[in-house]
Design a protein around this motif. Sequence first.
Motif, PDB file in Angstrom:
ATOM      1  N   VAL A   1      20.600 -29.632 -52.841  1.00 49.74           N
ATOM      2  CA  VAL A   1      19.315 -30.049 -52.286  1.00 49.74           C
ATOM      3  C   VAL A   1      18.244 -30.025 -53.371  1.00 49.74           C
ATOM      4  CG1 VAL A   1      17.485 -29.402 -50.672  1.00 49.74           C
ATOM      5  CG2 VAL A   1      19.871 -29.366 -49.927  1.00 49.74           C
ATOM      6  N   ALA A   2      18.284 -29.002 -54.212  1.00 51.32           N
ATOM      7  CA  ALA A   2      17.297 -28.909 -55.295  1.00 51.32           C
ATOM      8  C   ALA A   2      17.411 -30.080 -56.259  1.00 51.32           C
ATOM      9  CB  ALA A   2      17.474 -27.595 -56.047  1.00 51.32           C
ATOM     10  N   ASP A   3      18.644 -30.571 -56.511  1.00 51.15           N
ATOM     11  CA  ASP A   3      18.827 -31.725 -57.389  1.00 51.15           C
ATOM     12  C   ASP A   3      18.103 -32.955 -56.846  1.00 51.15           C
ATOM     13  OD1 ASP A   3      20.485 -30.343 -59.143  1.00 51.15           O
ATOM     14  OD2 ASP A   3      22.321 -30.939 -58.100  1.00 51.15           O
ATOM     15  N   LEU A   4      18.162 -33.139 -55.542  1.00 52.04           N
ATOM     16  CA  LEU A   4      17.669 -34.374 -54.936  1.00 52.04           C
ATOM     17  C   LEU A   4      16.225 -34.264 -54.465  1.00 52.04           C
ATOM     18  CD1 LEU A   4      20.792 -35.443 -52.852  1.00 52.04           C
ATOM     19  CD2 LEU A   4      19.992 -36.390 -55.010  1.00 52.04           C
TER      20      LEU A   4
ATOM     21  N   ARG B   1      18.238 -24.032 -51.792  1.00 57.41           N
ATOM     22  CA  ARG B   1      18.325 -24.757 -53.051  1.00 57.41           C
ATOM     23  C   ARG B   1      19.746 -25.149 -53.421  1.00 57.41           C
ATOM     24  NH1 ARG B   1      13.992 -21.038 -56.501  1.00 57.41           N
ATOM     25  NH2 ARG B   1      12.243 -21.398 -55.061  1.00 57.41           N
ATOM     26  N   ASP B   2      20.716 -24.292 -53.113  1.00 59.49           N
ATOM     27  CA  ASP B   2      22.091 -24.570 -53.486  1.00 59.49           C
ATOM     28  C   ASP B   2      22.910 -25.176 -52.357  1.00 59.49           C
ATOM     29  OD1 ASP B   2      21.619 -23.664 -56.019  1.00 59.49           O
ATOM     30  OD2 ASP B   2      22.415 -21.648 -55.670  1.00 59.49           O
ATOM     31  N   GLN B   3      22.254 -25.513 -51.243  1.00 60.67           N
ATOM     32  CA  GLN B   3      22.949 -26.277 -50.202  1.00 60.67           C
ATOM     33  C   GLN B   3      23.331 -27.638 -50.794  1.00 60.67           C
ATOM     34  OE1 GLN B   3      22.929 -25.596 -46.419  1.00 60.67           O
ATOM     35  NE2 GLN B   3      22.609 -23.472 -46.981  1.00 60.67           N
ATOM     36  N   LEU B   4      24.432 -28.199 -50.325  1.00 63.59           N
ATOM     37  CA  LEU B   4      25.009 -29.378 -50.959  1.00 63.59           C
ATOM     38  C   LEU B   4      24.821 -30.629 -50.108  1.00 63.59           C
ATOM     39  CD1 LEU B   4      28.265 -27.551 -52.003  1.00 63.59           C
ATOM     40  CD2 LEU B   4      26.485 -28.319 -53.582  1.00 63.59           C
ATOM     41  N   VAL B   5      24.268 -31.671 -50.691  1.00 66.33           N
ATOM     42  CA  VAL B   5      24.132 -32.963 -50.014  1.00 66.33           C
ATOM     43  C   VAL B   5      25.417 -33.747 -50.264  1.00 66.33           C
ATOM     44  CG1 VAL B   5      22.820 -35.096 -49.868  1.00 66.33           C
ATOM     45  CG2 VAL B   5      21.632 -32.941 -50.301  1.00 66.33           C
ATOM     46  N   ILE B   6      26.197 -33.966 -49.202  1.00 68.79           N
ATOM     47  CA  ILE B   6      27.513 -34.588 -49.373  1.00 68.79           C
ATOM     48  C   ILE B   6      27.605 -35.983 -48.776  1.00 68.79           C
ATOM     49  CG2 ILE B   6      28.681 -32.361 -49.477  1.00 68.79           C
ATOM     50  CD1 ILE B   6      29.562 -32.854 -46.557  1.00 68.79           C
TER      51      ILE B   6
ATOM     52  N   SER C   1      20.259 -37.038 -44.571  1.00 68.60           N
ATOM     53  CA  SER C   1      21.291 -36.482 -45.431  1.00 68.60           C
ATOM     54  C   SER C   1      22.162 -35.498 -44.657  1.00 68.60           C
ATOM     55  CB  SER C   1      20.663 -35.760 -46.626  1.00 68.60           C
ATOM     56  OG  SER C   1      19.957 -36.665 -47.450  1.00 68.60           O
ATOM     57  N   ILE C   2      23.462 -35.490 -44.977  1.00 68.14           N
ATOM     58  CA  ILE C   2      24.388 -34.495 -44.450  1.00 68.14           C
ATOM     59  C   ILE C   2      24.475 -33.365 -45.475  1.00 68.14           C
ATOM     60  CG2 ILE C   2      26.772 -34.025 -43.765  1.00 68.14           C
ATOM     61  CD1 ILE C   2      26.988 -36.985 -42.982  1.00 68.14           C
ATOM     62  N   VAL C   3      24.210 -32.141 -45.032  1.00 73.11           N
ATOM     63  CA  VAL C   3      24.092 -30.999 -45.933  1.00 73.11           C
ATOM     64  C   VAL C   3      25.168 -29.968 -45.597  1.00 73.11           C
ATOM     65  CG1 VAL C   3      22.571 -29.172 -46.775  1.00 73.11           C
ATOM     66  CG2 VAL C   3      21.605 -31.405 -46.144  1.00 73.11           C
ATOM     67  N   LEU C   4      25.876 -29.515 -46.621  1.00 72.42           N
ATOM     68  CA  LEU C   4      26.947 -28.528 -46.477  1.00 72.42           C
ATOM     69  C   LEU C   4      26.495 -27.177 -47.029  1.00 72.42           C
ATOM     70  CD1 LEU C   4      29.956 -27.539 -46.193  1.00 72.42           C
ATOM     71  CD2 LEU C   4      30.328 -28.519 -48.481  1.00 72.42           C
ATOM     72  N   ASP C   5      26.710 -26.140 -46.234  1.00 68.67           N
ATOM     73  CA  ASP C   5      26.521 -24.772 -46.718  1.00 68.67           C
ATOM     74  C   ASP C   5      27.844 -24.334 -47.332  1.00 68.67           C
ATOM     75  OD1 ASP C   5      26.465 -21.912 -46.898  1.00 68.67           O
ATOM     76  OD2 ASP C   5      24.765 -21.893 -45.520  1.00 68.67           O
TER      77      ASP C   5
ATOM     78  N   VAL D   1      16.005 -35.323 -46.959  1.00 66.72           N
ATOM     79  CA  VAL D   1      15.811 -34.773 -48.298  1.00 66.72           C
ATOM     80  C   VAL D   1      15.090 -35.809 -49.138  1.00 66.72           C
ATOM     81  CG1 VAL D   1      16.927 -33.830 -50.353  1.00 66.72           C
ATOM     82  CG2 VAL D   1      17.890 -33.381 -48.077  1.00 66.72           C
ATOM     83  N   ARG D   2      13.882 -35.460 -49.595  1.00 70.92           N
ATOM     84  CA  ARG D   2      13.080 -36.404 -50.364  1.00 70.92           C
ATOM     85  C   ARG D   2      12.689 -35.783 -51.691  1.00 70.92           C
ATOM     86  NH1 ARG D   2      11.028 -36.665 -45.094  1.00 70.92           N
ATOM     87  NH2 ARG D   2      11.298 -38.685 -44.087  1.00 70.92           N
ATOM     88  N   ARG D   3      12.207 -36.639 -52.587  1.00 68.41           N
ATOM     89  CA  ARG D   3      11.816 -36.163 -53.913  1.00 68.41           C
ATOM     90  C   ARG D   3      10.665 -35.172 -53.866  1.00 68.41           C
ATOM     91  NH1 ARG D   3      15.404 -36.451 -57.978  1.00 68.41           N
ATOM     92  NH2 ARG D   3      16.590 -38.364 -57.789  1.00 68.41           N
ATOM     93  N   ASN D   4       9.730 -35.391 -52.943  1.00 66.95           N
ATOM     94  CA  ASN D   4       8.590 -34.487 -52.823  1.00 66.95           C
ATOM     95  C   ASN D   4       8.519 -34.002 -51.386  1.00 66.95           C
ATOM     96  OD1 ASN D   4       7.354 -34.748 -55.549  1.00 66.95           O
ATOM     97  ND2 ASN D   4       7.230 -36.898 -54.931  1.00 66.95           N
TER      98      ASN D   4
END
Length: 392
Positions: A57-60, A72-77, A89-93, A104-107
Amino acid sequence: MSTTDTDVGGLITLTDDQLDPYVTHARTREFLTGPGLPCDSTLLGFGALREHGLRTVADLAGDADRLAEELRDQLVIGALRSLDRDLESIVLDGTTGEITSASVRRNPAPLDLSPLAPSLEALLRFAAATEELTLSRGLSGPPGPFGPKAVAETSDRLSAVFEDAVGVDGVPPYWRMAALIRPLARIAGPGEGLVLGLSKRLLDEEFGAGEIMRFEDVDFPPALTHEPTRRFLRETGLPEDGFLFQLDTEVPLPALTEYYADERPGDFSADLLPATADRLIRLGYLLQDTSLVVDGTTGAVLAWSEPDLTLRPLNADISTLAFTLWLLHREKTVEAAHGLGDAYGRLAATLTETLATVDPAACDPTPALPGDDGRRHWPEIFEDRTGGRLYA
């Protein structure tokens, strides 16, 4: 995170090295390195995972300092899909294997994760059940069943799939909405000369018998030669005030040329009207400057916009127009009972998907007429929260 996934036989799988250090949940690791994920489906899209690999999530989202530490370390898959676009977005813990969704947006504003499924296996099972049980029009097997009983049974079956995995009170809003709205596509089977065989009783019960306008042959202009449309208007009818559609009932139905000549002389010269205006029968208006018309020869239902002088597809025919009005009215009842409006973007997408199941032409942005820019009235109305139209 720089990783590259592997596409095997149409499935996306990852290696143990690619999962480290973010995915520690054993069952999720087994799933992603073994069975894998489908590249794409009607409701779920994992193309970004195939192209970019795992991303946090932090990357995106950017501006990671604004994110809660645990996010922050949740994963957008992947992404929840709505026809031809991504919805959320689909987010994986990676620690628990749980699946959520988020914009999930840039800002980002403070990120709000919405429950989606307890595991990847459950997510795929939920999506497959939704697609299978709401397929309509007999595309992959024998037609039907259709009708109010079929709608109720399909809704119950979908709900049972979800509840078996998470309990009665744990069904995520996205799937609860799917169970309540998407089965409405089965309310009527094929019609005779029309897409749907909507019954007179269905509209009477939904809008009230006194609110349905049924026409007589004397109301039809000579240009209305499409007999299935004439029969539907005589026997089934349309709601006079169909919610975001106002039927004209004061005068016999005019061709578009007659309407401007008799009701609004001087507003338009003949060369500004569509070339087929003499066979376009005006039923009423969608907006004050947008007429709802039916092609008297083919039965196609169209929207004529005065501001941009453009004729656009609206519905395949009169039966799917009536279904759209019924769907909007029925949704208001369902929303009031179950509070679906809290997830408005998903509700709009679910309504569009339900309409597209019955009437693809109403939602397909492919230009179909001269000057057609691909804008489609009903999907825009479903999404127009700021205008307040869906809940007006």
